[in-house]
Every structure is written in structure tokens, then in C-alpha cells.
Design a protein around this motif. Structure first.
Motif, PDB file in Angstrom:
ATOM      1  N   THR A 141     -20.195  18.483  -4.178  1.00 51.09           N
ATOM      2  CA  THR A 141     -19.616  19.822  -4.102  1.00 51.09           C
ATOM      3  C   THR A 141     -18.853  19.998  -2.797  1.00 51.09           C
ATOM      4  O   THR A 141     -19.367  19.663  -1.724  1.00 51.09           O
ATOM      5  N   THR A 142     -17.637  20.523  -2.889  1.00 55.79           N
ATOM      6  CA  THR A 142     -16.841  20.792  -1.686  1.00 55.79           C
ATOM      7  C   THR A 142     -17.345  22.063  -1.021  1.00 55.79           C
ATOM      8  O   THR A 142     -17.456  23.111  -1.654  1.00 55.79           O
ATOM      9  N   ARG A 143     -17.670  21.958   0.284  1.00 55.00           N
ATOM     10  CA  ARG A 143     -18.197  23.095   1.026  1.00 55.00           C
ATOM     11  C   ARG A 143     -17.177  23.712   1.975  1.00 55.00           C
ATOM     12  O   ARG A 143     -17.248  24.908   2.260  1.00 55.00           O
ATOM     13  N   SER A 144     -16.251  22.902   2.493  1.00 60.24           N
ATOM     14  CA  SER A 144     -15.281  23.450   3.441  1.00 60.24           C
ATOM     15  C   SER A 144     -14.119  22.480   3.606  1.00 60.24           C
ATOM     16  O   SER A 144     -14.316  21.263   3.573  1.00 60.24           O
ATOM     17  N   PRO A 145     -12.907  23.001   3.815  1.00 60.45           N
ATOM     18  CA  PRO A 145     -11.812  22.132   4.238  1.00 60.45           C
ATOM     19  C   PRO A 145     -11.999  21.769   5.707  1.00 60.45           C
ATOM     20  O   PRO A 145     -12.734  22.442   6.438  1.00 60.45           O
ATOM     21  N   MET A 146     -11.351  20.692   6.139  1.00 60.05           N
ATOM     22  CA  MET A 146     -11.387  20.305   7.542  1.00 60.05           C
ATOM     23  C   MET A 146      -9.996  19.909   7.995  1.00 60.05           C
ATOM     24  O   MET A 146      -9.385  18.996   7.434  1.00 60.05           O
ATOM     25  N   ALA A 147      -9.495  20.600   9.006  1.00 59.91           N
ATOM     26  CA  ALA A 147      -8.205  20.251   9.600  1.00 59.91           C
ATOM     27  C   ALA A 147      -8.444  19.283  10.755  1.00 59.91           C
ATOM     28  O   ALA A 147      -9.325  19.497  11.580  1.00 59.91           O
ATOM     29  N   SER A 148      -7.672  18.197  10.791  1.00 60.04           N
ATOM     30  CA  SER A 148      -7.780  17.184  11.850  1.00 60.04           C
ATOM     31  C   SER A 148      -6.483  17.148  12.640  1.00 60.04           C
ATOM     32  O   SER A 148      -5.408  16.961  12.058  1.00 60.04           O
ATOM     33  N   LEU A 149      -6.591  17.299  13.946  1.00 65.24           N
ATOM     34  CA  LEU A 149      -5.422  17.228  14.808  1.00 65.24           C
ATOM     35  C   LEU A 149      -5.740  16.365  16.010  1.00 65.24           C
ATOM     36  O   LEU A 149      -6.885  16.341  16.481  1.00 65.24           O
ATOM     37  N   TRP A 150      -4.738  15.633  16.491  1.00 65.29           N
ATOM     38  CA  TRP A 150      -4.955  14.843  17.701  1.00 65.29           C
ATOM     39  C   TRP A 150      -3.817  15.080  18.686  1.00 65.29           C
ATOM     40  O   TRP A 150      -2.705  15.427  18.301  1.00 65.29           O
ATOM     41  N   TYR A 151      -4.164  14.870  19.959  1.00 64.02           N
ATOM     42  CA  TYR A 151      -3.220  15.134  21.026  1.00 64.02           C
ATOM     43  C   TYR A 151      -2.477  13.859  21.391  1.00 64.02           C
ATOM     44  O   TYR A 151      -3.072  12.853  21.802  1.00 64.02           O
ATOM     45  N   GLU A 152      -1.162  13.878  21.234  1.00 65.32           N
ATOM     46  CA  GLU A 152      -0.314  12.752  21.584  1.00 65.32           C
ATOM     47  C   GLU A 152       1.034  13.300  22.030  1.00 65.32           C
ATOM     48  O   GLU A 152       1.979  13.381  21.243  1.00 65.32           O
ATOM     49  N   PRO A 153       1.132  13.676  23.291  1.00 63.52           N
ATOM     50  CA  PRO A 153       2.398  14.229  23.786  1.00 63.52           C
ATOM     51  C   PRO A 153       3.504  13.195  23.688  1.00 63.52           C
ATOM     52  O   PRO A 153       3.248  11.984  23.642  1.00 63.52           O
ATOM     53  N   ALA A 154       4.736  13.667  23.681  1.00 60.58           N
ATOM     54  CA  ALA A 154       5.880  12.764  23.469  1.00 60.58           C
ATOM     55  C   ALA A 154       5.929  11.642  24.480  1.00 60.58           C
ATOM     56  O   ALA A 154       6.266  10.506  24.157  1.00 60.58           O
ATOM     57  N   ASP A 155       5.547  11.904  25.738  1.00 65.39           N
ATOM     58  CA  ASP A 155       5.647  10.859  26.756  1.00 65.39           C
ATOM     59  C   ASP A 155       4.533   9.834  26.649  1.00 65.39           C
ATOM     60  O   ASP A 155       4.523   8.829  27.359  1.00 65.39           O
ATOM     61  N   ALA A 156       3.558  10.079  25.723  1.00 65.34           N
ATOM     62  CA  ALA A 156       2.467   9.112  25.534  1.00 65.34           C
ATOM     63  C   ALA A 156       2.623   8.355  24.224  1.00 65.34           C
ATOM     64  O   ALA A 156       1.875   7.433  23.949  1.00 65.34           O
ATOM     65  N   ALA A 157       3.583   8.751  23.391  1.00 65.34           N
ATOM     66  CA  ALA A 157       3.745   8.131  22.074  1.00 65.34           C
ATOM     67  C   ALA A 157       4.251   6.698  22.221  1.00 65.34           C
ATOM     68  O   ALA A 157       4.977   6.383  23.135  1.00 65.34           O
TER      69      ALA A 157
END
Length: 219
Positions: free
Chosen positions: A203-219
Motif C-alpha cells: 500500500t502506498t502511504r506517501s509520495p517522496m520528493a528527492s532533491l540533491w545539491y549540485e551547484p553549477a560550479d560543482a557539476a
């Protein structure tokens, strides 16, 4: 099963996830937990901030204090809700879904043409499915922590999908966890995986948003 608060389900999921991945013990925060994952082999990951009931104020505070690339946010909310709370340099990953299930005894048959290998070490049970020629076909693992178990890293090779191998892996893991005393199963799955797990009674209980930090000068 009785209704359980999302924060409690997330806590249970974290307890099993850190065992499965060999991550550090979660650090309690006012808004949730922080997990160091830099030594677990996770690509582009240094730390995870997990917020079971995220608020805009808490997320903005974490974002303002973040300068290290590879810092992740795991927010149990819809993508469109969470995305406006972060600023430049934050990247959105594919959505996830927190799911749970009541475990039961299971011993599924292995389809003709495949072999299944199973082993348990350090509280983590693993399943590997191969072809008759020994080629990789599917895999998965489950970490048991007391009365609950967390399924993780479920994968089926593209050329072996739609052959029941995902179901084989999941049912084998579920049965193994039940035999070790677990009665509740938890996982965070992808949108594609959600369909498989739903067909198996999860059973699905919750959505989960995933985000990560990668500024342009670190890409």
C-alpha cells in the motif's frame, strides 16, 4: 494493519535502510533525521536530510545552511509542493513512494530457465537470480530490524522484465523476513516499481520528493 503515522513509518524505513546500506546511525533533528552516507558507495551522496512531514520553513532553513555538493533532501511530499522551497543548485530526482505491507510466509517457485541464490549476513538477506548460463537477471535485499523489514535495491535486468522475476525476488525476500520475525514490510519505490509492489499487496502511504545539491560550479 492499524493506521500508522507517516513519521513513524519513515522512522521504521530509516532504521532498516541504514542497515541495508551500511550507513551511519540516523541523527535526530527537530524536523526528522540526518544520515551520513559518504562511505556507502551511493553515487553523488554525502548526507541525507529526511523530513517525514516537511514544512517550507524547515526546508528553507536546511537549504540556507547547505554548501556541500552531494547533500540530499528526502521530503515526504509531492514534487510540486517541495520544489518551490529550494533555490538554485538543487536538482530534482525521480519521485519515490513510501509503501508498506503485512508480511506472510512465502516460498515462490523459480521460473524455468533461472536459478536463485539466497544468503543472509549482518541482518541483510539478499537474493540473486541468474539465467541458466549464469547471467544476471534480477536481485534485491531486505534488512530486518525487530518486527519490521525494509526491502531495498530491487532490480531486474531490462531483457528479463515481464517474466515474473521482480515478483519472485520480492516474495522470496518477504518470506525470508517473515521467517526472521518481521511482520511489517516497508520500502521506498520508484514509479515503475510501485506497480509491481501494489500487485503484491503493498500500500502506498506517501509520495517522496528527492532533491540533491549540485551547484553549477560543482557539476
Amino acid at each position: 494493519m492499524p493506521e500508522t503515522r507517516i513519521s513513524e513509518l519513515v522512522r521504521m524505513w530509516i532504521e532498516g535502510w541504514v542497515v541495508s546500506r551500511g550507513a551511519s546511525d540516523p541523527i535526530d533533528e527537530p524536523w526528522g533525521w540526518t544520515i551520513d552516507v559518504g562511505q556507502t558507495g551511493q553515487p553523488r551522496q554525502l548526507a541525507r536530510h529526511v523530513l517525514p512531514e516537511p514544512t517550507e520553513a524547515d526546508v528553507r532553513k536546511i537549504v540556507a545552511a547547505t554548501s556541500a555538493p552531494g547533500t540530499w533532501l528526502k521530503l515526504f511530499a509531492e514534487d510540486q509542493v517541495a520544489l518551490p522551497w529550494v533555490g538554485p543548485g538543487w536538482r530534482l530526482d525521480a519521485p519515490g513512494f513510501l509503501m508498506d505491507s503485512q508480511l506472510r510466509p512465502e516460498r515462490p517457485a523459480v521460473p524455468t530457465g533461472y536459478t536463485l541464490t539466497q544468503w543472509t549476513r549482518g541482518g541483510v538477506s539478499r537474493v540473486l537470480v541468474r539465467t541458466g548460463e549464469g547471467h544476471f537477471a534480477a536481485r534485491g535485499q531486505i534488512a530486518t530490524v525487530g518486527a519490521h523489514a525494509v526491502a531495498d535495491q530491487i532490480e531486474t535486468a531490462a531483457e528479463h522484465r515481464r517474466k515474473g522475476l521482480g515478483s519472485l525476488v520480492m516474495r522470496t525476500l518477504q518470506g525470508t523476513a517473515y521467517e526472521t520475525g518481521a511482520r511489517t514490510g516497508l520500502l521506498v519505490g520508484t514509479q515503475e516499481g510501485q506497480a509491481l509492489y501494489s500487485s503484491l499487496g503493498w500500500t502506498t502511504r506517501s509520495p517522496m520528493a528527492s532533491l540533491w545539491y549540485e551547484p553549477a560550479d560543482a557539476a
